[in-house]
Each structure stands twice: as structure tokens, then as C-alpha cells.
Enzyme design. Structure first.
Site, short mmCIF file in Angstrom:
data_model
loop_
_atom_site.label_atom_id
_atom_site.label_comp_id
_atom_site.label_asym_id
_atom_site.label_seq_id
_atom_site.Cartn_x
_atom_site.Cartn_y
_atom_site.Cartn_z
CD GLU A 133 -4.07 -1.11 8.13
OE1 GLU A 133 -4.33 -0.88 6.95
OE2 GLU A 133 -3.51 -2.15 8.50
CG ASP A 183 -0.25 -4.22 8.48
OD1 ASP A 183 -0.70 -3.25 7.85
OD2 ASP A 183 -0.19 -5.37 8.01
#
Length: 749
Positions: free
Chosen positions: A480, A427
């Protein structure tokens, strides 16, 4: 409480200071040691407590602050009294030259008598190699030595079972263990420091699985803090915050899956991902209940993988798991760690891979967790310009500290190896890479070369990916990363970050931006829907329609689309079929497969009741067919990462809102994709095709069974070489359905 019996002084021995019953003086040094022990500041309580040979025999000292009396029980059944010395320390001499096996018989004022093992007679549970690797920040299996581990040791008086507690707190002035076993009073359980590695350790007999515990840490700033174990394997269910002793006893049944995974190259395999928030997919289900219901649902829809929003324990449900406090513990909201293993195992047995969202970019400020763990900025960067995340008011890991990098790399390996996870979606990578991320001028500090790149984070990500792939062949590390950072999926030995895949945020933003325009106006934004092919092979991409796009006022995918209900559904069907045909792997967040109308809510969950309506049931049917056709069509996945897998037929029809292209398989197979983002059909359109002969429509998003209007191809399509077209040797007349996508495959001459 009744006073303890006075320590007697043998007759004839002058003793100006307090003496023990054997006549040895209680020196100021010994009193100071005991004071430090009880205060929790003694770095080596085992040097004072436990059994120690001496000229008079074996000295045994025990710390039992609330005891009335303490005796040593020997293997022959005899007992030796340990008189009370000072502040709960009892001491005496056991005859003999060698340390015997013994137990302590402890009596309390209420008459209770317990026979217990002595925590301070046991050697450290960490070996020299473990200590060296921790100190170097290179212990790839850190979870095997830190945390709480149940152990059994044989002895003459019977096996000793207990738990070894081990924690890294290098700047602490003292550390104690508290929990159910000592009424959350750590006075009787100070830990020993293992030296410059910064680790504190204590084996406590009689403590087993299910015991709740924390550490009392006296920080370098002189403040006592109660801290959850950073390497706890289980926790209390939030809002409670204690760690829980847990030993896995799970027996895996997924050997066949792991063998196949190790031999596979995901870049050349089908990969369509169903993104799931476990707590709201069907609210109220446990891990084991999810194993029954989610597995069947995902298999029915044909997804190859699921991706779970973060599973590691987090106190605030509204963070969706992205503010982690216990990195080594699956959330207790849905069951035990072995229950989560069961869910993963069942998915693997069904042929479904499992990815996890993983959050090394930041962690919350909760004072019982990682924040200022030993009274210093230990896990977080000490400079707020690098240590505080301005978007989320969270703390940023100090990637330049080897032990912190080790904590994170080992944590990734823990999920991959202990839970058989098939890959991690990392993330917020962009926030790690840039020192000026979300910061104004003057709020960030340049690197050593004057740049804005976070060199420590870059080194960490390279180490993470290289280590994960080396130890676990066949996994996928997914970034990401929302910027144009070069080489995210390039190997580390060629200067890349070493990820296997990267989310294509550009494709997602441009495509959704294009589709939110009314079809009449889309011709003026045609570049938004074609630009992704300019850079499609610069990285290995996943095309994400994730949870981030259906929250915080962004509206659901359905309601991003213009028009009435039918038009919205048609637009969404066309988007999904275009997405499945576009180079790259696919990710779809739960609820989008049924065209959910509301934004996602972690409290409300998916609007399953919509399936009673034809448009929503048709959307789910389409997604199932997309996955079925995708898995069975090599042209859609075997050359996702090379330009040879894609050929434009016509990417310039802005006025007609159409696209057409070919996808090629590594076996020479081919699929033609015809996309019409206008609200009217385009019949009798000529399209170039690579082969003359019969072509067949295998998918039409405007089909009635999906909720469409039923505009389809007129039976078998005959391609002829009489009219070469669009750079292809053959062509045919076809129909582009309104707000629809048609897939054609070659059926032979």
C-alpha cells in the site's frame, strides 16, 4: 508465617559470619549474590541455583521464597534436606561426584507438600547457532527460539514437561517470568542472560498450554515493567493483556493448494480480492463459524482471494487491527490460533487464497507491549523525529537495528509459513519510505546524503521481500504505497523494493473523483478517468476499493455517486464493471458488493438486510457475474502487466462520457469493453473491432436482473471490414447503455 528453623553451626568451628549447616561461612559475596537474585538483578541465576559438583559432593541450591522446607528427592527414593540460607534460598550437599536426576520436595506453612522439578538444573534451550543468528539479526525462524515453547525432557525420575521462556531484552538489568504458576510474583523465577545476544531464558517445569504469563523487566532506567511477550503465540482476549502459552496441534489439509500455488504466477492468473474485517463481516462469529459461512459466501461470489484486515492481536478494536501489540498471535477475540488455521485451511480447500494486512510501519505506545521494552528505545527509533508517527501518535520501528529488522522479517515468514498465508499486504509503505512523511520543515532529520528517503526502511523492505519470495514461492507481497516511488514492484536485484504488487491509489482517487461529478460535468474531468493508462504498466497494480474509502466521513461507495437511488446504483455498477475490465487485479471491501448505503462501522457490520431490495440484490448478482466472467476470460488477466494486453479504441470522447478499449489474452483472445458514464444511452455508435464476424455481449450492467433499465445490444453484433475504425480492421454499430458498461467477445466468423 512461622519462622524457618535456624541454621545450626557445627561445634568447635569458629564462624563469625552466618554458616550453613555444614559449617561453610555465608560470605558477603554469597549474601550479595542472593540479594541480587531475589532483587531480580542477577544475570546468571543458574550459576548460583541448581546442582553444581564440588569437593564435598553436589551442591544443590533452590530458590523457594515462600517455602517452609525444601528437600532433594533422588532416584533411589532418598531425601536430602536443604537448609534455608538467606531470603528464600535453600542449599545443601547431595553425596556423589556427578549431578544426579532429582526433584525438589517443597513444604509450605499450610502443610501443603509439592514435588516439583527444579527450573535451574536445566541447560539453555537455545543452541550456539541460534544465539549467533539472533546476534547477527539473521534468524529467519525467530519464532522457533523466542517466545514460550512447551518441551519434554526424559529423565530417570520421569519425563519433565514444561515451558521454555525466551525473550530479547539486551539492556535489561534483570528479567523474571510471572504468571498463573507463581501467582504473578516473579521473585522465584529470575531468568538468565545468554550474553551479548541480549536474550534471557528460563525453562519452567510444570507450565503448559493455556498458562497466562508476562515478563517482569527491570529496565536500564531502573524501572520494573510488566511486559507481554513480543513473540507470544496466543494472548488473552482484550482488554486483558497477558500472553498465553500455546502449542499448535493443527493438521493441515491444503497440500494440493500449496502445490498449485508454488507453481503459479499470480501476475498471469485471475486475482479478485474480497477485503474482510473479520469482526464485523457478521458480528459475533468465531474463526470456525466464519469458516462455515464466509467460505461459502466468497465461493458463491467467485472471488479468488480474501484479504483480512490485520489479524495480529491489538487491544483497541477501533484501530481495526492496525495498532498491533502481539505480532505473532492471531487475535483471541474469535478463537485460538489453531481455529484461525482452520479458517485458512477451509478457504484453501475451497480454492480461495488468503492475504493478510500486515503492519510493520508503526506500533502503539501501550506500556505493557513493545514500547521501551527494556527501559530503552528498543524496538522504536530513539530519535522522535524518526521514532514517533505524527498522524497516529504511535511509535516507528528502528529499521536500522538488525535485531528489529529480524523481528519483522521473521514475523512475516511466521504468518506465511505457520498459517499458510498466501501473501501480505504491507500497510502504510509510504510512511516508511519518507523521513518527512507528515512532517513540517524542521521536524525531520535528513539521511546521510541529505535526502528525505529512509534508507534503513528501504533496506528492510528489500530484505523482507527477497526473503519472503525465496522461502515461499507463489506468494504475493503487496504494497500500500500512495506516492510515485519508482520501482516498488521491481525486483531487488535491479534496485527495486521487490514487492509483487502495488495498490493503484492514483486510479482509485482519480476514478472516484470523476464519478462523484454529475454526468453533465464529467466531460470537464475526462482526464481523471483516462490518466491511469499513462502509467498502468509502470508497476504491477491492484485496483483497490478498500475500507479506507468508506470511513471517516468519506461516505459509502453508493453515496459517493450523484443522482437518485437508481442513478447511484447504475453509477456503481458501471464503476465495478469498468474496474474489472481495467488492467490490474481487483480488490473490493465487504459491503460494497451489496451497495451498502452507510459508511462501514466496525461495530455495526455489513447491512445485510439491504438484500431484500432489488437494487442491492442486483449489485451482488453483478459482482458474482463479474467474477465468473473474469475467471473464465483470459483477456482480462493473462496480460495485466504488459502493454500488449490493452488497446485503446476511443479514450477521448469527453463530451459523450464514454470509453472503449480492448483487452487481449496471451492466447490471442480479445474482449471489447464499452463504458458509458453519461446518463443517456448512445445507440448506433460505431466501434472498431479487430476481427470481422460475430461478436456477442457477455455482460451489460444495465440489464434488468442487475437493477438496470434493460438497454442492451440488438442481438448478435456483426463486425465488417467494410469500415475500418479506430485503428482496427473491422467495425460494428453498437449501443452504449446509460450509466453502463458492456463487454463484447468475438464469437467467430
Amino acid at each position: 508465617m512461622t519462622a524457618r528453623p535456624a541454621v545450626r553451626q557445627p561445634a568447635g568451628l569458629p564462624c563469625p559470619q552466618p554458616c550453613n549447616r555444614y559449617g561453610y561461612p555465608m560470605t558477603n559475596a554469597l549474601l550479595a549474590e542472593i540479594d541480587a537474585l531475589v532483587a531480580g538483578t542477577h544475570h546468571n541465576p543458574h550459576a548460583l541455583l541448581g546442582a553444581h559438583p564440588g569437593p564435598e559432593g553436589v551442591w544443590v541450591r533452590a530458590l523457594r521464597p515462600l517455602a517452609r522446607s525444601v528437600h532433594v528427592l533422588l532416584a533411589n527414593g532418598s531425601r536430602v534436606e536443604l537448609p534455608h540460607l538467606h531470603k528464600g534460598v535453600f542449599a545443601g550437599v547431595v553425596p556423589g561426584a556427578e549431578v544426579p536426576d532429582y526433584r525438589l520436595v517443597v513444604r509450605y506453612d499450610d502443610g501443603t507438600e509439592l514435588t516439583v522439578d527444579d527450573p535451574y538444573r536445566h541447560l539453555p534451550t537455545l543452541g550456539e547457532l541460534d544465539i549467533h543468528l539472533i546476534q547477527e539479526g539473521r534468524h529467519e525462524e525467530l519464532w522457533r527460539v523466542l517466545g514460550a515453547h512447551t518441551k519434554r525432557f526424559p529423565s530417570v525420575l520421569g519425563d519433565t514437561e514444561g515451558t521454555a521462556f525466551t525473550v530479547w531484552a539486551p539492556n535489561a538489568r534483570g528479567v523474571r517470568v510471572i504468571g498463573d504458576f507463581n501467582h504473578w510474583d516473579g521473585t522465584g523465577h529470575p531468568m538468565r542472560s545468554l550474553g551479548s545476544c541480549g536474550v534471557w531464558e528460563l525453562f519452567i517445569p510444570g507450565v503448559g498450554d493455556g498458562t497466562r504469563y508476562k515478563y517482569q523487566v527491570l529496565g536500564a532506567d531502573g524501572v520494573w515493567r510488566e511486559k507481554a511477550d513480543p513473540v507470544a503465540f496466543a494472548t488473552q482476549a482484550p482488554p486483558e493483556t497477558a500472553s498465553v502459552v500455546f502449542t499448535s496441534r493443527y493438521t493441515w489439509q491444503d497440500d494440493e493448494w500449496l502445490t498449485q500455488r508454488a507453481a503459479a504466477d499470480l501476475h498471469r492468473k485471475p486475482m479478485s480480492i474480497y477485503e474482510v474485517h473479520l469482526g464485523s463481516w457478521r458480528p459475533g462469529l468465531s474463526y470456525r463459524e466464519l469458516a462455515d459461512q464466509l467460505v461459502d459466501y466468497v465461493r458463491e461470489l467467485g472471488f479468488t482471494h480474501v484479504e483480512f484486515l490485520p489479524v495480529a492481536e491489538h487491544p483497541f478494536g477501533g484501530s481495526w487491527g492496525y495498532q498491533v501489540t502481539s505480532y505473532y498471535a492471531p487475535t483471541a477475540r474469535f478463537g485460538s490460533p489453531d481455529d484461525f488455521r482452520y479458517l485458512v485451511d477451509r478457504l484453501h480447500q475451497a480454492g480461495i487464497g488468503v492475504f493478510l494486512d500486515w503492519v510493520p510501519a508503526h506500533f502503539p505506545k501501550d506500556d505493557w507491549a513493545l514500547s521501551r521494552f527494556d527501559g530503552t528505545a528498543l524496538y522504536e527509533h530513539p530519535d522522535p523525529r524518526r521514532g514517533i508517527h505524527p498522524d497516529w501518535d504511535t511509535l516507528i520501528f528502528n529499521y536500522g537495528r538488525t535485531e528489529v529488522r529480524n523481528f519483522l522479517v521473521a514475523n512475516a515468514l511466521f504468518w506465511l509459513e505457520e498459517f499458510h498465508i498466501d501473501g501480505l499486504r504491507v500497510d502504510a509503505v509510504a510512511s516508511m519510505l519518507y523521513l518527512d512523511y507528515s512532517r513540517e520543515s524542521g521536524q525531520w532529520e535528513p539521511n546521510a546524503y541529505g535526502g528525505r528517503e529512509n534508507l534503513d526502511a528501504i533496506d528492510f523492505l528489500r530484505e523482507l521481500n527477497a526473503t519472503a519470495y525465496r522461502r515461499n514461492p507463489g506468494i504475493a507481497m503487496i504494497a500500500e504505497e500512495s506516492t510515485a516511488w519508482p520501482g516498488v514492484t521491481r525486483s531487488t536485484d535491479t534496485g527495486g523494493l521487490g514487492f509483487g504488487f502495488k495498490w493503484n491509489m492514483g486510479w482509485m482517487h482519480d476514478t472516484l473523483s470523476y464519478l462523484q461529478h454529475d454526468p453533465v460535468h464529467r466531460q470537464y474531468h475526462h482526464n481523471e478517468v483516462t490518466f491511469s493508462m499513462v502509467y498502468a504498466y509502470s508497476e504491477n497494480y491492484v485496483l483497490p476499493l478498500s475500507h479506507d474509502e468508506v470511513v471517516h466521513g468519506k461516505r459509502s461507495l453508493l453515496y459517493k455517486m450523484p443522482g437518485n437511488e437508481w442513478q447511484r446504483c447504475a453509477n456503481l455498477r458501471a464503476l465495478l464493471a469498468y474496474m474489472w475490465a481495467h488492467p490490474g487485479k481487483q480488490l473490493l471491501f465487504m459491503g460494497n458488493e451489496i451497495a451498502q448505503g452507510d459508511e462501514w462501522s466496525h461495530d455495526a457490520g455489513v447491512q445485510w438486510w439491504l438484500l431484500r431490495y432489488p437494487h442491492h440484490a442486483g449489485m451482488r448478482r453483478l459482482v458474482a457475474d463479474l467474477n465468473r466472467l473474469y475467471r473464465n476470460t483470459r483477456a482480462l488477466w493473462s496480460q495485466d502487466t504488459v502493454p500488449e494486453g490493452f488497446t485503446w479504441l476511443d479514450g477521448g470522447d469527453a463530451s459523450g462520457n464514454t470509453l472503449s478499449f480492448l483487452r487481449w489474452g496471451d492466447d490471442g483472445s480479445v474482449l471489447a469493453c464499452l463504458v458509458n458514464f453519461s446518463g443517456r444511452p448512445h445507440p448506433e455508435r460505431r466501434v472498431g473491432l479487430p476481427y470481422a464476424g460475430r461478436w456477442r455481449e457477455i455482460l451489460n450492467t444495465d440489464a434488468v436482473l442487475y437493477g438496470g433499465s434493460g438497454v442492451s445490444q440488438p442481438g448478435i453484433i456483426e463486425a465488417s471490414e467494410e469500415t475500418p475504425w479506430q485503428g482496427q480492421p473491422a467495425s460494428a454499430l453498437v449501443t452504449y447503455p446509460p450509466l453502463g458498461v458492456s463487454w463484447l467477445v468475438f464469437d467467430g466468423t
